[in-house]
Design an enzyme around this catalytic site. Structure first.
Site, mmCIF file in Angstrom:
data_model
loop_
_atom_site.group_PDB
_atom_site.id
_atom_site.type_symbol
_atom_site.label_atom_id
_atom_site.label_comp_id
_atom_site.label_asym_id
_atom_site.label_seq_id
_atom_site.Cartn_x
_atom_site.Cartn_y
_atom_site.Cartn_z
ATOM 1 N N GLU A 91 -11.971 6.103 5.147
ATOM 2 C CA GLU A 91 -12.104 6.017 3.879
ATOM 3 C C GLU A 91 -13.560 6.405 3.468
ATOM 4 O O GLU A 91 -14.210 5.683 3.240
ATOM 5 C CB GLU A 91 -11.636 4.462 3.482
ATOM 6 C CG GLU A 91 -10.226 4.220 3.413
ATOM 7 C CD GLU A 91 -10.092 3.023 2.919
ATOM 8 O OE1 GLU A 91 -8.658 2.405 2.797
ATOM 9 O OE2 GLU A 91 -10.829 1.900 2.883
ATOM 10 N N ASP A 112 0.871 -1.162 -0.078
ATOM 11 C CA ASP A 112 -0.083 -0.134 0.033
ATOM 12 C C ASP A 112 0.850 1.118 -0.054
ATOM 13 O O ASP A 112 0.408 2.353 -0.563
ATOM 14 C CB ASP A 112 -0.989 -0.012 1.036
ATOM 15 C CG ASP A 112 -2.084 -0.944 1.085
ATOM 16 O OD1 ASP A 112 -2.527 -1.218 -0.103
ATOM 17 O OD2 ASP A 112 -2.786 -1.320 1.992
ATOM 18 N N TYR A 171 -12.619 -1.848 -3.995
ATOM 19 C CA TYR A 171 -13.333 -0.596 -3.190
ATOM 20 C C TYR A 171 -14.275 -0.020 -4.086
ATOM 21 O O TYR A 171 -14.185 -0.321 -5.414
ATOM 22 C CB TYR A 171 -12.201 0.570 -3.156
ATOM 23 C CG TYR A 171 -11.083 0.641 -1.961
ATOM 24 C CD1 TYR A 171 -11.110 -0.784 -1.059
ATOM 25 C CD2 TYR A 171 -10.294 1.466 -1.572
ATOM 26 C CE1 TYR A 171 -10.223 -0.854 -0.243
ATOM 27 C CE2 TYR A 171 -9.287 1.199 -0.509
ATOM 28 C CZ TYR A 171 -9.413 0.445 0.280
ATOM 29 O OH TYR A 171 -8.458 0.111 1.395
#
Length: 469
Positions: free
Chosen positions: A279, A151, A405
């Site tokens: 998020e 990431d 996502y």
């Protein structure tokens, strides 16, 4: 003729000639005046100036010519229409979601020209919608793409490219160094929030109109991070949700208000209800609504309502049909003020739209992994009610295909904001069946209309066997 007669005759002739000279002078003056009045713009006019001798002396008439140039100059100033900050509009009415764009980035990457990305999102300015993503500083299937499952590296950067196109060399713009980001257009200029640095000492750089204007330093020293989708702006003030702290324990959550790239203030998100928040996917419906991810305790999603000055409300989406992954089978518990404490972690970025007492929720089809994608409408799902029911289900990616996502974005139309969302379609590692060394994604987007939608399946569609390893 005697002398007296000669004198009289000479006087009469002299008087006659003087009178004629006077009449000629007057005639010239009248003629000149009439001609001058009829001459158009930008022409040269010749005005005779008449000098007439005294009446008793009739010897000569002298005419002198002067050149006079007459110019009328008209200046036209063309000014660009003044740009205005985005106003607080409501969401447009909608009854379903329709396919918008699909970039097919992995399929097009068979020849190694596509940039390795993840955490994509979409945001729009006055003229166009743009795809954003966190690039890995590598091309698909090259040696540098090995290990791009990570990431956070110093090689990641936020890039922008036209929506519906794959990120290839030549069509993208690097915005900033970042392994976490958020972007939004305030009506006049773009703002970007870009996190990078060491996990225990990262910082966020704020970019406005292409210039670095402010920053945020990690205060918990534990992976400073933000939305991975668009922030929202009302009247020139942009709202951004930021998290710092453990991914699976109590963390700190803040909302920042930023105007023209400068931080105006921030508030800590109260922990009276929300236990964990990161998020966030935010949209505008007069106020700013954010639907977020609880990576610690909740398979139901936390939410916030925010205006230009403060956090107005917080809670969890009440719906007994949860939308995080992993999650329990439908139906589950109704919990409006606290996390469900069922299948709470780890979670996945997602979104939702409040519609009166109802709520639309995007979620993976799988209850345990990131495969498939659907959006459901839950009647009375925003409130604490025994009448929760799935009134609409749109399956957009089948459970046999990978997703990832998802997040919301809005498009300004006449008098309202059109609700839209994207789905990340992840390929490569850690999927055991994808025998490649890289991790990347393509993206598909949908927008809401006040019409009945059709049906279909929009997976990534690439054959990994054809792909560079």
């Amino acid at each position: 003729m005697n002398p007296n007669q000669k004198i009289i005759t000479i006087g009469v002739v002299n008087t006659t000639l003087s009178t004629i000279a006077l009449l000629i002078g007057v005639g010239n003056l009248v003629f000149n005046t009439v001609i001058h009045e009829k001459i158009g713009n930008h022409q040269t006019v010749i005005h005779p100036t008449i000098t007439t001798p005294a009446v008793p002396n009739c010897s000569d008439t002298i005419i002198t010519y002067n050149n006079t140039v007459i110019n009328n100059i008209t200046t036209t100033i063309i000014t660009e229409a003044e740009r205005l900050f985005k106003p607080p509009l409501p969401l447009c009415p909608f009854r379903g979601f329709f396919p918008f764009h699909k970039d097919n980035a992995i399929r097009l990457g068979e020849n190694k020209d596509v940039i390795v990305t993840r955490e994509p999102y979409v945001s729009c300015d006055n003229d166009n919608c743009w795809s954003f993503a966190l690039a890995q500083g590598a091309l698909l299937g090259t040696k540098h793409s090995n290990g791009t499952i990570k990431d956070r590296t110093p090689y990641r950067s936020l890039i922008r490219f036209p929506i519906g196109t794959a990120p290839v060399l030549g069509n993208y713009k690097e915005i900033c160094i970042a392994w976490s980001s958020s972007s939004c257009f305030d009506g006049k200029e773009w703002m970007h929030v870009c996190m990078t640095g060491n996990d225990n000492d990262a910082s966020a750089q704020i970019i406005y109109a292409g210039r670095m204007t402010d920053s945020i330093k990690s205060w918990r020293k534990d992976i400073l991070r933000t939305q991975e989708s668009e922030c929202q702006c009302i009247g020139g003030t942009c709202v951004v949700a930021v998290t710092d702290g453990p991914a699976a324990n109590s963390a700190d959550h803040r909302v920042y208000w930023i105007r023209e790239g400068r931080i105006v203030k921030y508030e800590n998100v109260p922990k009276t209800k929300i236990q964990h928040l990161e998020e966030c996917s935010c949209y505008v419906d007069i106020d700013v609504y954010c639907i977020c991810r609880d990576n610690w305790k909740g398979s139901n999603r936390p939410w916030m309502r925010i205006n230009n000055e403060t956090i107005l409300e917080t809670g969890y989406v009440c719906s007994k049909f949860h939308s995080d992954t992993p999650r329990p089978a439908d139906p589950s518990t109704v919990s409006c003020d606290s996390p469900s404490n069922i299948n709470g972690g780890p979670g996945v970025k997602g979104f939702g739209f409040k519609a009166g007492n109802d709520v639309w929720l995007g979620r993976t089809v799988s209850t345990s992994g990131r495969s498939g994608f659907e959006i459901i409408k839950v009647t009375d799902g925003w409130i604490n009610s025994p009448n929760h029911a799935k009134s609409v289900t749109q399956t957009l990616v089948s459970n046999n295909d990978w997703s990832g996502y998802s997040g919301s974005f809005i498009v300004k139309t006449k008098g309202c904001f059109q609700p839209c969302f994207y789905v990340e379609l992840i390929r490569g590692r850690p999927n055991k069946n994808d025998d490649v060394s890289w991790t990347s994604n393509s993206i598909v987007t949908f927008c809401g209309l006040d019409n009945e939608p059709g049906s279909g399946n929009w997976p990534d569609g690439s054959n990994i066997g054809f792909m560079p390893k």
